[in-house]
Design an enzyme around this catalytic site. Sequence first.
Site, PDB file in Angstrom:
ATOM      1  N   TYR A  68       9.805  14.918  -7.561  1.00 60.51           N
ATOM      2  CA  TYR A  68      11.058  14.276  -7.989  1.00 60.51           C
ATOM      3  C   TYR A  68      12.051  15.279  -8.565  1.00 60.51           C
ATOM      4  O   TYR A  68      13.261  15.069  -8.513  1.00 60.51           O
ATOM      5  CB  TYR A  68      10.765  13.153  -8.986  1.00 60.51           C
ATOM      6  CG  TYR A  68       9.994  12.029  -8.331  1.00 60.51           C
ATOM      7  CD1 TYR A  68      10.627  11.166  -7.443  1.00 60.51           C
ATOM      8  CD2 TYR A  68       8.636  11.870  -8.551  1.00 60.51           C
ATOM      9  CE1 TYR A  68       9.924  10.166  -6.798  1.00 60.51           C
ATOM     10  CE2 TYR A  68       7.921  10.870  -7.913  1.00 60.51           C
ATOM     11  CZ  TYR A  68       8.573  10.020  -7.034  1.00 60.51           C
ATOM     12  OH  TYR A  68       7.868   9.039  -6.394  1.00 60.51           O
ATOM     13  N   ASP A  72      14.386  -6.172  12.693  1.00 61.38           N
ATOM     14  CA  ASP A  72      14.331  -7.508  13.310  1.00 61.38           C
ATOM     15  C   ASP A  72      15.464  -7.675  14.322  1.00 61.38           C
ATOM     16  O   ASP A  72      15.284  -8.258  15.399  1.00 61.38           O
ATOM     17  CB  ASP A  72      14.465  -8.588  12.224  1.00 61.38           C
ATOM     18  CG  ASP A  72      13.760  -8.184  10.950  1.00 61.38           C
ATOM     19  OD1 ASP A  72      12.766  -8.817  10.602  1.00 61.38           O
ATOM     20  OD2 ASP A  72      14.211  -7.207  10.323  1.00 61.38           O
ATOM     21  N   HIS A  94      14.078 -10.153   5.473  1.00 60.80           N
ATOM     22  CA  HIS A  94      13.232  -9.431   6.429  1.00 60.80           C
ATOM     23  C   HIS A  94      11.846 -10.033   6.257  1.00 60.80           C
ATOM     24  O   HIS A  94      11.047  -9.573   5.446  1.00 60.80           O
ATOM     25  CB  HIS A  94      13.222  -7.925   6.141  1.00 60.80           C
ATOM     26  CG  HIS A  94      12.158  -7.201   6.922  1.00 60.80           C
ATOM     27  ND1 HIS A  94      12.126  -7.175   8.289  1.00 60.80           N
ATOM     28  CD2 HIS A  94      11.075  -6.482   6.514  1.00 60.80           C
ATOM     29  CE1 HIS A  94      11.086  -6.475   8.707  1.00 60.80           C
ATOM     30  NE2 HIS A  94      10.433  -6.052   7.643  1.00 60.80           N
ATOM     31  N   ARG A  99       4.666 -10.278   4.117  1.00 58.99           N
ATOM     32  CA  ARG A  99       5.331  -9.217   3.347  1.00 58.99           C
ATOM     33  C   ARG A  99       5.413  -9.600   1.874  1.00 58.99           C
ATOM     34  O   ARG A  99       5.255  -8.771   0.992  1.00 58.99           O
ATOM     35  CB  ARG A  99       6.728  -8.954   3.917  1.00 58.99           C
ATOM     36  CG  ARG A  99       6.705  -8.443   5.357  1.00 58.99           C
ATOM     37  CD  ARG A  99       8.098  -8.434   5.936  1.00 58.99           C
ATOM     38  NE  ARG A  99       8.144  -8.037   7.338  1.00 58.99           N
ATOM     39  CZ  ARG A  99       7.961  -8.865   8.371  1.00 58.99           C
ATOM     40  NH1 ARG A  99       7.677 -10.149   8.156  1.00 58.99           N
ATOM     41  NH2 ARG A  99       8.063  -8.426   9.608  1.00 58.99           N
ATOM     42  N   ARG A 121      14.611  -5.848  17.403  1.00 58.08           N
ATOM     43  CA  ARG A 121      13.624  -6.614  18.191  1.00 58.08           C
ATOM     44  C   ARG A 121      14.309  -7.749  18.946  1.00 58.08           C
ATOM     45  O   ARG A 121      14.030  -8.002  20.128  1.00 58.08           O
ATOM     46  CB  ARG A 121      12.555  -7.188  17.261  1.00 58.08           C
ATOM     47  CG  ARG A 121      11.619  -6.137  16.710  1.00 58.08           C
ATOM     48  CD  ARG A 121      10.700  -6.702  15.625  1.00 58.08           C
ATOM     49  NE  ARG A 121       9.720  -5.691  15.223  1.00 58.08           N
ATOM     50  CZ  ARG A 121       9.100  -5.661  14.057  1.00 58.08           C
ATOM     51  NH1 ARG A 121       9.362  -6.586  13.139  1.00 58.08           N
ATOM     52  NH2 ARG A 121       8.221  -4.720  13.783  1.00 58.08           N
TER      53      ARG A 121
END
Length: 317
Positions: free
Chosen positions: A67, A150, A177, A90, A153
Site C-alpha cells: 500500500y 452482464d 450485478h 454474490r 453477456r
Amino acid sequence: MSLQHHKVVLVGDGAVGSSYAFAMAQQGLAEEFVIVDVFKERTVGDAMDIEDAQAFTAPKNIYGGGYEDAGDADLVVITAGAPQKPGETRLDLVDKNLGIMKSIIEPLMASGFDGIILVAANPVDILTLAAQKLSGLPTTRVFGSGTSLDTARLRADLGKKFNVDPRSVDAYILGEHGDSEFANFDEATIGGRSIKAFAKDANISDEDLDAILYATAHKAYEIIDRKGATFYGVATALMRISKAILKNENAVLPVGAYMDGQYGLNDIYIGTPAIINNQGVASVIETPLSDSEATKMAASAKALKDIADEAFAKINL
Ligand SMILES: NC(=O)C1=CN([C@@H]2O[C@H](COP(=O)(O)OP(=O)(O)OC[C@H]3O[C@@H](n4cnc5c(N)ncnc54)[C@H](O)[C@@H]3O)[C@@H](O)[C@H]2O)C=CC1
Ligand SMILES: CC(=O)C(=O)O
C-alpha cells in the site's frame, strides 16, 4: 508531446486480478503497475511472468508491492475477496468481503492515495458503497464494475440472436450485478432501430428475449459450476473501464455508479450507463425506463439496500 506516466495499483492477485493485469499488459496500458495481495510471493511471480510479455506488447514497470506504493497512483482496482462457491449467490459473500474491503481501504488511504478506486469484488455494488464510505473519497471517484460484464453477456447473446456484431448492440443490463438485474429491452436498439421491432420481424417473442435475460443473469453460475470461477470477461471489462479513465475518453460505459437522485434512488451504487473519464464518473446517464423497468430498478435497489444496511450495521459503517 508530453510523456504520460499512469500508475495503477491492483489489489487482489487471484483469478480476476491476474487476468486484469494480463489484459492491461496486452493493451499497453499503465506505464507503472503494482500488484498487491496478502499472498506476496504470488504478486512478485505474476509481475515477473507478465514482464516476460513486455517485449511483445509494450514496456512497463510492473512489480509486486504494498500500500505504501499507492500514494501517487492514479487508479486502484480492487479484486480482492472471496469468490462464490457453486450454489452461493454474490450477496452471500457480503460479510466476508466487507471485512477484506475494510482491511484494504485503511492502509490504502494511509498511503496518501487520492485517485480513483474501481471495485470488482462481490457483491460489487455493496462493496463499492463500503469503499466509498470507508475512504471518504468523492462518490465520482469511487465506482464499481457494476453491470459491465452482464451488459457484455447480454450484447453477445443478442448479437448471436440478431446476427450482428455485439459491439453494434445498444442494450444494457441495469440494476444489481446479481440476481435482481434486468435488461432495458423496451429502449434497446441496433442501428437506432428498436430491438423489439427487429424481434417482431424475426418472429422473436418477448419470451425469447426473457430467455436471453435469464441466460445472462445466470451465466456466472453456469461458468462457476464448470470451472469454479469467472475471470476473463470481468478482467476485460475492468481493462476497458481503466482505459476510459487513463485515456480520459469520456466513454459511455455500463458501471456501478453512485445514485444521487437518478432513477429516484439515493445513497447506493447500481448498474447504469455513465460517462467515464480521468475524473472517474463524469456523469451518470439516467437512461429512460418503461414503467415495468422502473419497477424492476426500484426492486433491485431495495434488494441491495436491505443487505447493505444489515451488513454495514455489523461493522458500524
Ligand atoms: N464484478 C464482477 O463482474 C465479478 C466479480 N468477481 C469477484 O471478484 C472477486 C475475486 O474473485 P477471484 O479472483 O476469482 O478470487 P480468487 O480467490 O482467485 O482471488 C482473490 C484474491 O484476493 C486476495 N485477498 C484476499 N484477502 C485479501 C486482502 N485482505 N488483501 C489483499 N488481497 C486479498 C487473495 O489472496 C486472492 O489472491 C470475488 O469477490 C468475485 O466474486 C468475479 C467475477 C466477476
Ligand atoms: C462471478 C460474477 O460476478 C460474474 O461472473 O458475473
